[in-house]
Write an enzyme that holds these catalytic residues in place. Structure first.
Site, short mmCIF file in Angstrom:
data_model
loop_
_atom_site.label_atom_id
_atom_site.label_comp_id
_atom_site.label_asym_id
_atom_site.label_seq_id
_atom_site.Cartn_x
_atom_site.Cartn_y
_atom_site.Cartn_z
N ASP A 1 35.09 62.86 87.16
CA ASP A 1 35.59 62.32 88.42
C ASP A 1 36.96 61.69 88.13
O ASP A 1 37.31 61.44 86.96
CB ASP A 1 34.60 61.27 88.92
N ASP B 1 38.93 59.10 90.66
CA ASP B 1 39.10 57.72 91.17
C ASP B 1 37.98 56.82 90.67
O ASP B 1 36.80 57.08 90.92
CB ASP B 1 39.15 57.74 92.69
N GLU C 1 41.40 52.63 93.03
CA GLU C 1 41.09 52.33 94.43
C GLU C 1 41.77 51.06 94.95
O GLU C 1 42.54 51.11 95.90
CB GLU C 1 39.57 52.25 94.66
N GLY D 1 36.95 60.34 100.60
CA GLY D 1 37.98 61.12 101.27
C GLY D 1 38.79 60.24 102.20
O GLY D 1 38.23 59.47 103.00
N LYS E 1 40.92 60.89 104.77
CA LYS E 1 40.91 61.18 106.22
C LYS E 1 39.57 60.73 106.80
O LYS E 1 39.50 60.10 107.86
CB LYS E 1 41.12 62.69 106.46
N HIS F 1 47.50 60.42 106.73
CA HIS F 1 47.00 60.73 105.39
C HIS F 1 48.09 61.32 104.51
O HIS F 1 48.18 61.00 103.31
CB HIS F 1 45.79 61.67 105.47
N ALA G 1 51.24 60.62 104.77
CA ALA G 1 52.10 59.48 104.41
C ALA G 1 51.44 58.67 103.31
O ALA G 1 52.09 58.24 102.34
CB ALA G 1 52.35 58.60 105.64
N LYS G 2 50.14 58.47 103.43
CA LYS G 2 49.40 57.73 102.39
C LYS G 2 49.51 58.44 101.04
O LYS G 2 49.71 57.80 100.01
CB LYS G 2 47.94 57.57 102.84
N ASN H 1 47.34 64.02 94.14
CA ASN H 1 47.06 62.72 93.51
C ASN H 1 46.59 62.88 92.07
O ASN H 1 46.91 62.06 91.21
CB ASN H 1 45.98 61.97 94.30
N ASP I 1 31.71 57.01 88.48
CA ASP I 1 31.79 55.54 88.56
C ASP I 1 31.04 54.98 89.76
O ASP I 1 31.01 53.75 89.90
CB ASP I 1 33.25 55.10 88.68
C1 XBP Z 1 37.39 59.08 95.65
C2 XBP Z 1 37.72 58.82 97.02
C3 XBP Z 1 38.99 59.25 97.50
C4 XBP Z 1 40.17 58.33 97.47
C5 XBP Z 1 41.16 58.78 98.51
O1 XBP Z 1 36.00 59.35 95.54
O2 XBP Z 1 36.92 58.34 97.77
O3 XBP Z 1 38.74 59.49 98.83
O4 XBP Z 1 39.78 56.99 97.76
O5 XBP Z 1 41.57 60.06 98.29
P1 XBP Z 1 35.42 59.96 94.19
P2 XBP Z 1 42.34 60.90 99.44
O6 XBP Z 1 35.96 59.13 93.06
O7 XBP Z 1 33.93 59.80 94.32
O8 XBP Z 1 35.84 61.40 94.09
O9 XBP Z 1 43.02 59.92 100.33
O10 XBP Z 1 43.33 61.77 98.69
O11 XBP Z 1 41.33 61.70 100.20
MG MG Z 2 34.99 57.89 91.70
#
Ligand code: XBP
Ligand code: MG
Length: 254
Positions: free
Chosen positions: A11, A13, A20, A54, A56, A84, A86-87, A130, A185
């Site tokens: 994974d 994030d 995060e 995600g 969005k 999204h 822009a983010k 990302n 995580d």
């Molecule tokens: C990661 C997420 C992602 C990011 C945002 O989850 O929840 O949505 O916070 O990413 P995981 P985007 O670690 O379980 O994969 O804004 O690019 O969608």
């Molecule tokens: Mg994660």
């Protein structure tokens, strides 16, 4: 006899890096300011919003569950992909400053796994740009090629906790789940990886400390380093003090 360990699936994030609170959250707020939505996601609120993976989907969840669809910007549904985008721009810019380092043990383990000919892949709900930005600004551009598959974002219809992104990575690599170990995580993450049948090691973070990780191979504070031993929260790591390939093979063979 059991198959030997062939691949590690990561994974992104919260697992490769603590992205995060100081990454995605900050980028969402920058996009909200840019578009004048008047929204701000503080650290505590963002922890609640992480229930939905995600970006969005998270904005839509915020609008429906926290704002009860009241006083939304005009054309909110059409605005979501724009916000999204822009983010994502703000987030990748932030990563390019080197603001977010990899978590303990990640670089060491990836390099050791390569030497041991373990195959590597990524399975994440985040946007592909990302992942590229994080890898480029931590391990260098060549590290993108270390991963046989980078499974990310909207490539599958259902994001975690659905197992789709892991199912996709396994299919691309022609691997059985029991040939692999996944690194996650969060509760949504382990539901996805174990939903695909993959034994999973958890490294928790500030947002996921109290999540339910039933069924994990091991739950750790982080993967540890030779001079920075890990803390085991669940499971048995015998005499190991950091995650290396020897520990992974021992866990896999058990
Ligand atoms: C990661 C997420 C992602 C990011 C945002 O989850 O929840 O949505 O916070 O990413 P995981 P985007 O670690 O379980 O994969 O804004 O690019 O969608
Ligand atoms: Mg994660």
């Amino acid at each position: 006899m059991k198959n030997e360990l062939k691949a590690l699936l990561f994974d992104v994030d919260g697992t490769l890096a603590d992205t995060e609170r100081d990454g995605h959250r900050v980028a969402f707020n920058a996009a909200f300011d840019e578009y004048g939505t008047g929204w701000h996601w503080d650290v505590e609120l963002y922890g609640k919003l992480l229930a939905v993976t995600g970006g969005k989907e998270r904005m839509q969840y915020y609008a429906s569950e926290f704002l009860h669809n009241q006083n939304l910007p005009d054309n909110f549904e059409q605005l979501v992909p724009e916000l999204h985008a822009a983010k994502t721009r703000h987030y990748t810019e932030l990563l390019s400053t080197g603001a977010i380092p990899l978590r303990p043990g990640i670089e060491r383990l990836l390099k050791e796994a390569r030497q041991e000919n373990l195959r590597l892949a990524i399975a994440t709900t985040t946007t592909p740009d990302n992942v590229t930005a994080l890898l480029e600004h931590t391990l260098g551009s060549e590290s993108l090629g270390w991963f046989e598959v980078i499974a990310a974002g909207d490539i599958v219809p259902a994001k975690k906790p659905a197992s789709d992104i892991y199912d996709y990575a396994l299919a691309e690599m022609k691997l059985a789940p029991e040939d692999c170990i996944a690194f996650e995580d969060s509760h949504n993450g382990i539901l996805a990886s174990m939903g695909a049948g993959i034994p999973t090691i958890i490294a928790v973070n500030g947002y996921t400390h109290d999540h339910d990780f039933s069924g994990a191979l091991l739950v750790l504070e982080n993967l540890g380093e030779p001079d920075q031993p890990f803390t085991v929260l669940q499971g048995n790591a015998d005499n190991h003090t950091y995650v290396d390939c020897a520990l992974l093979k021992a866990l896999h063979d058990n």
